[in-house]
Design an enzyme around this catalytic site. Sequence first.
Site, PDB file in Angstrom:
ATOM      1  N   HIS A   1       0.770  -1.220  -0.067  1.00 12.01           N
ATOM      2  CA  HIS A   1      -0.150  -0.026   0.131  1.00 12.01           C
ATOM      3  C   HIS A   1       0.812   1.310  -0.110  1.00 12.01           C
ATOM      4  O   HIS A   1       0.363   2.384  -0.225  1.00 12.01           O
ATOM      5  CB  HIS A   1      -0.992   0.111   1.112  1.00 12.01           C
ATOM      6  CG  HIS A   1      -2.168  -0.787   1.164  1.00 12.01           C
ATOM      7  ND1 HIS A   1      -3.221  -0.276   0.504  1.00 12.01           N
ATOM      8  CD2 HIS A   1      -2.345  -2.088   1.235  1.00 12.01           C
ATOM      9  CE1 HIS A   1      -4.186  -1.207   0.554  1.00 12.01           C
ATOM     10  NE2 HIS A   1      -3.543  -2.375   1.119  1.00 12.01           N
TER      11      HIS A   1
ATOM     12  N   LYS B   1      -9.635  13.660   4.178  1.00  9.62           N
ATOM     13  CA  LYS B   1      -8.576  12.626   4.295  1.00  9.62           C
ATOM     14  C   LYS B   1      -7.715  12.914   5.383  1.00  9.62           C
ATOM     15  O   LYS B   1      -7.903  13.783   5.957  1.00  9.62           O
ATOM     16  CB  LYS B   1      -7.658  12.560   2.776  1.00  9.62           C
ATOM     17  CG  LYS B   1      -7.285  13.806   2.610  1.00  9.62           C
ATOM     18  CD  LYS B   1      -6.416  13.804   1.194  1.00  9.62           C
ATOM     19  CE  LYS B   1      -7.120  13.845   0.125  1.00  9.62           C
ATOM     20  NZ  LYS B   1      -6.947  12.468  -0.541  1.00  9.62           N
ATOM     21  N   ARG B   2      -7.038  11.935   5.600  1.00  6.67           N
ATOM     22  CA  ARG B   2      -6.212  11.958   6.805  1.00  6.67           C
ATOM     23  C   ARG B   2      -5.055  12.953   7.018  1.00  6.67           C
ATOM     24  O   ARG B   2      -4.864  13.334   5.644  1.00  6.67           O
ATOM     25  CB  ARG B   2      -5.297  10.544   6.907  1.00  6.67           C
ATOM     26  CG  ARG B   2      -5.940   9.680   7.641  1.00  6.67           C
ATOM     27  CD  ARG B   2      -6.538   9.749   9.163  1.00  6.67           C
ATOM     28  NE  ARG B   2      -5.349  10.003   9.951  1.00  6.67           N
ATOM     29  CZ  ARG B   2      -5.305   9.209  10.966  1.00  6.67           C
ATOM     30  NH1 ARG B   2      -5.998   8.066  11.055  1.00  6.67           N
ATOM     31  NH2 ARG B   2      -4.057   9.018  11.770  1.00  6.67           N
TER      32      ARG B   2
ATOM     33  N   LYS C   1      -0.027  14.667   1.938  1.00  2.77           N
ATOM     34  CA  LYS C   1      -1.326  14.966   1.248  1.00  2.77           C
ATOM     35  C   LYS C   1      -1.207  16.398   1.036  1.00  2.77           C
ATOM     36  O   LYS C   1      -2.180  16.783   0.438  1.00  2.77           O
ATOM     37  CB  LYS C   1      -2.287  14.289   2.116  1.00  2.77           C
ATOM     38  CG  LYS C   1      -2.378  12.843   2.127  1.00  2.77           C
ATOM     39  CD  LYS C   1      -3.447  12.286   3.149  1.00  2.77           C
ATOM     40  CE  LYS C   1      -3.898  10.802   3.111  1.00  2.77           C
ATOM     41  NZ  LYS C   1      -4.468  10.027   1.767  1.00  2.77           N
TER      42      LYS C   1
ATOM     43  N   THR D   1      -8.372   6.678  -2.777  1.00  3.61           N
ATOM     44  CA  THR D   1      -9.900   5.978  -3.150  1.00  3.61           C
ATOM     45  C   THR D   1     -10.693   7.160  -2.771  1.00  3.61           C
ATOM     46  O   THR D   1     -12.102   7.073  -3.713  1.00  3.61           O
ATOM     47  CB  THR D   1     -10.386   4.723  -2.119  1.00  3.61           C
ATOM     48  OG1 THR D   1     -10.089   5.281  -0.814  1.00  3.61           O
ATOM     49  CG2 THR D   1      -9.360   3.567  -2.509  1.00  3.61           C
TER      50      THR D   1
ATOM     51  N   LYS E   1     -14.362   8.325  -5.190  1.00  6.09           N
ATOM     52  CA  LYS E   1     -15.858   8.577  -4.440  1.00  6.09           C
ATOM     53  C   LYS E   1     -16.349   9.529  -5.022  1.00  6.09           C
ATOM     54  O   LYS E   1     -17.489  10.194  -5.638  1.00  6.09           O
ATOM     55  CB  LYS E   1     -15.528   8.720  -2.986  1.00  6.09           C
ATOM     56  CG  LYS E   1     -15.421   7.302  -2.339  1.00  6.09           C
ATOM     57  CD  LYS E   1     -15.137   7.608  -0.691  1.00  6.09           C
ATOM     58  CE  LYS E   1     -14.058   6.536  -0.318  1.00  6.09           C
ATOM     59  NZ  LYS E   1     -13.613   6.996   1.065  1.00  6.09           N
TER      60      LYS E   1
HETATM   61  C1  LIG Z   1     -12.418   6.987   1.545  1.00  9.76           C
HETATM   62  C2  LIG Z   1     -11.858   7.328   2.749  1.00  9.76           C
HETATM   63  C3  LIG Z   1     -10.528   7.572   3.111  1.00  9.76           C
HETATM   64  C4  LIG Z   1      -9.551   7.630   2.213  1.00  9.76           C
HETATM   65  O1  LIG Z   1      -9.334   8.819   1.480  1.00  9.76           O
HETATM   66  P1  LIG Z   1      -8.211   9.503   0.762  1.00  9.76           P
HETATM   67  O2  LIG Z   1      -8.377  10.623  -0.184  1.00  9.76           O
HETATM   68  O3  LIG Z   1      -7.826   8.206  -0.560  1.00  9.76           O
HETATM   69  O4  LIG Z   1      -6.977   9.231   1.623  1.00  9.76           O
HETATM   70  C5  LIG Z   1     -10.180   8.075   4.500  1.00  9.76           C
HETATM   71  N1  LIG Z   1     -11.244   7.936   5.332  1.00  9.76           N
HETATM   72  C6  LIG Z   1     -12.538   7.834   5.014  1.00  9.76           C
HETATM   73  C7  LIG Z   1     -13.520   7.719   6.316  1.00  9.76           C
HETATM   74  C8  LIG Z   1     -13.032   7.678   3.849  1.00  9.76           C
HETATM   75  O5  LIG Z   1     -14.149   7.205   3.695  1.00  9.76           O
END
Ligand SMILES: *Cc1c(COP(=O)(O)O)cnc(C)c1O
Length: 812
Positions: free
Chosen positions: A356, A544-545, A550, A652, A656
């Site tokens: 990952h 995101k985190r 990032k 991911t 979305k």
């Molecule tokens: C999809 C998702 C992530 C991943 O987000 P990235 O932008 O790909 O880092 C992290 N936390 C939650 C709650 C998510 O639904």
Amino acid sequence: MFSDKEDFKQSFSEKLETTLGKKVDSATETDAYRALGSLLTDEINKNWLKTNKHYQESKEKQVYYFSMEFLIGRLMGNNLLNMQLLNTVRNGLDELGFSLTELEEKESDAGLGNGGLGRLAACFLDSLASLGYAGHGYGIRYKYGMFDQRIIDGYQVELPDRWLSKEYVWEVRRPEEALEVRFGGEVEMVEEKSGALTCKHTNYEQVRAVPYDVPVVGFDNETVNTLRLWSAEASEDDTLKKASKQSDFDNFLEHKRSLEEISEFLYPDDSHEEGKRLRLKQEYFLVSSGVQNALDNFEKLNLPLTTFPDHAALHINDTHPALLIPELMRILMDERGLGWEEAWDITQASVSYTNHTTLSEALETWPVGMVRSLLPRIFMIIDEINERFCQTLWERYPGDFDRIASLAIIADGHVKMAHLSIVGSHSVNGVAKLHTDILKKREMKIFYDTFPERFNNKTNGITHRRWLMHANEPLSALITESIGDQWVRQPDRLQDLLKYKEDTSFLNRLNDIKQEKKEELTAFIKDYSNITIDPSSIFDVQIKRLHGYKRQLLNALHIMHLYNNLKANPNFNMTPRTFIFGAKAAPSYHFAKKVIKLIHTIASVVNNDPAVRNRMKVVFLENYSVSMAERIIPATNISEQISTASKEASGTGNMKFMMNGAITLGTMDGANVEIHDLVGDDHIYTFGLSSDEVLEYYKNGFYSSRKVYDEDDRVRHTLDQLIHYSPFSKGETEFQDIYDNLITYNDEFFVLKDFASYIDTQAKISEDYLDTRLWNEKSLVNIARSGKFSSDRTIQEYASEIWKIEPSGILK
Ligand SMILES: *Cc1c(COP(=O)(O)O)cnc(C)c1O
């Protein structure tokens, strides 16, 4: 199953009475949620039983997906969707005076994961069951999941996540299936009379692993797979029975506490490994329980052990469950009497591994001393795997010490988990094309050169059921009305929407739905954060985190820059924007927490300045989670995917957003590259260094952030505001560390280097957004091309290319 609304109302009322002793008119929302959960589980259990029986009788190969994290979020809405009961239940509840949406809110958001990796595991389970594959999850039932984030004075404060304090209706405890897991002690190889060596393990500590099963309901089929979460308990040993003095009880209680600690909490570090002993215990606890269980299941089939790989695939989600490899070896040799070669062939043929990340701070290594003392037998086996591996390398590459040293599993006093994972499995995959290329060409080049046939790509995906059908019902309805419902089972058919590219009335309806979702989010933000935002402004979102790579900081600096422009020139041309953030920082990640503070400082300056009030707003939504994401994403116009190129393995979140018609503003990183390939230059905004450029800079060391600072007034002015007297710093040293990170420590993530192209691209967005028709067309193209990112496609690839399975569940 209840056949219609009236039937549902009847069963629901009965349920309230029989399980909670309440009448409908005196039931609270929590009562109603519990009754509904119980009613649904009655239905689910029938198919669960049927599915398990079917798997047992058909002897079909089972996939076991081992993951330290499953970020499943709430299940009520999704289970109803997959059971095709949403409307019946919603309407029935309405007539009884309950709102389904309100009841859904009563469920704890199961946060048994940090972010992308855990959410991926959850999406995979949904796709496995929905496509009728025999695939199950093994994880840990953490008593406390991802911490609750509170913001106090702009600072993040972490509170424990007491998700089990509400009754969790979806799990079933199965104490009769508990297993034992052993830690510590001494190991001795004893020669039997026959001459065979056997292993004697003494003085170990034993923990009971109790499974809690959560049903995974397939979409519109009769497949119900299992997510099995293990909980650590003290064994019912006789210390307590023998205890007579108070001190024995005290010792017992202390002992019990120390064992239960294993499944107490989720480590809240995303992309960072600390090397803590308790974490290693958690990892072994998961794999030992899971492997024993998978073998028990197999042995019920009465087949020779050598056929195990034909009946079970063991997948490891990142290296966290890599001890599965020596654990399977241990059981096959010590408990089933196989020789090394036989056991090794079985192990390698059943295990596969997903990488990952290439971030070095995220790569797991464990000190040899820790592994040896905590898991003496497992260490012996790892050592032997390493010896034999180095021996074969020596035969293949005689004299090539450098190669052998860099491939070794044990080196510099540490066990390298990625090396163990590659050597012990038959498949290694990356999670997006670019990421897999980087693995092959750079990070794992030497392994790729040695075992090219093991490496493959499986671009991540997300379940379109949760992230489109459930999160965005009006959009799903519009799609179905326009192109029929085939896309629900074949998300690639979303492409049929492309025929509406020039259709004004369709584009207007798309626009109306986005507007409706923006208004809902506006109301939510008013309620949740007490901030009033303008639903006609651009919703520019980064959720995101929080992590250096990032680059939430890049986004924040851009907002400061815009604010400065507006202040300097009230006629500055800018389309009104709402910047929305959601992010948790690891509790020990100092820099990330400073960025959270900075965003809050910017928000309070911007939101309270009458001069910019109607032009921009900044919102940080506290406690970002799966259910929060489900609210925000459908309302987004701009999806911020601005990681330093080469650093985000896939992402991911980006998928979305795309599926919900947001336009990506991103670097050419992770799966953004594939989004770009699908939609073309006109329907995505890309900027910044390429991954090759970034990697080249790391190699040659030619990057100087100071030079960028000296040469670009906009950068200099904005950065100076962090440390000099300004609306953002007030002359205090709060943001000195951020400044130092960017200047003194030469900006590891190229924030300053990409700043100019980022703000130029943002300015272009401001302009383009004003052409509503063009914007809606971009949105449409994104939705239409997003089918590839359904995790159904991803799972079909894993199934046919790695696990070698066919759908074998009950498809009706
Ligand atoms: C999809 C998702 C992530 C991943 O987000 P990235 O932008 O790909 O880092 C992290 N936390 C939650 C709650 C998510 O639904």
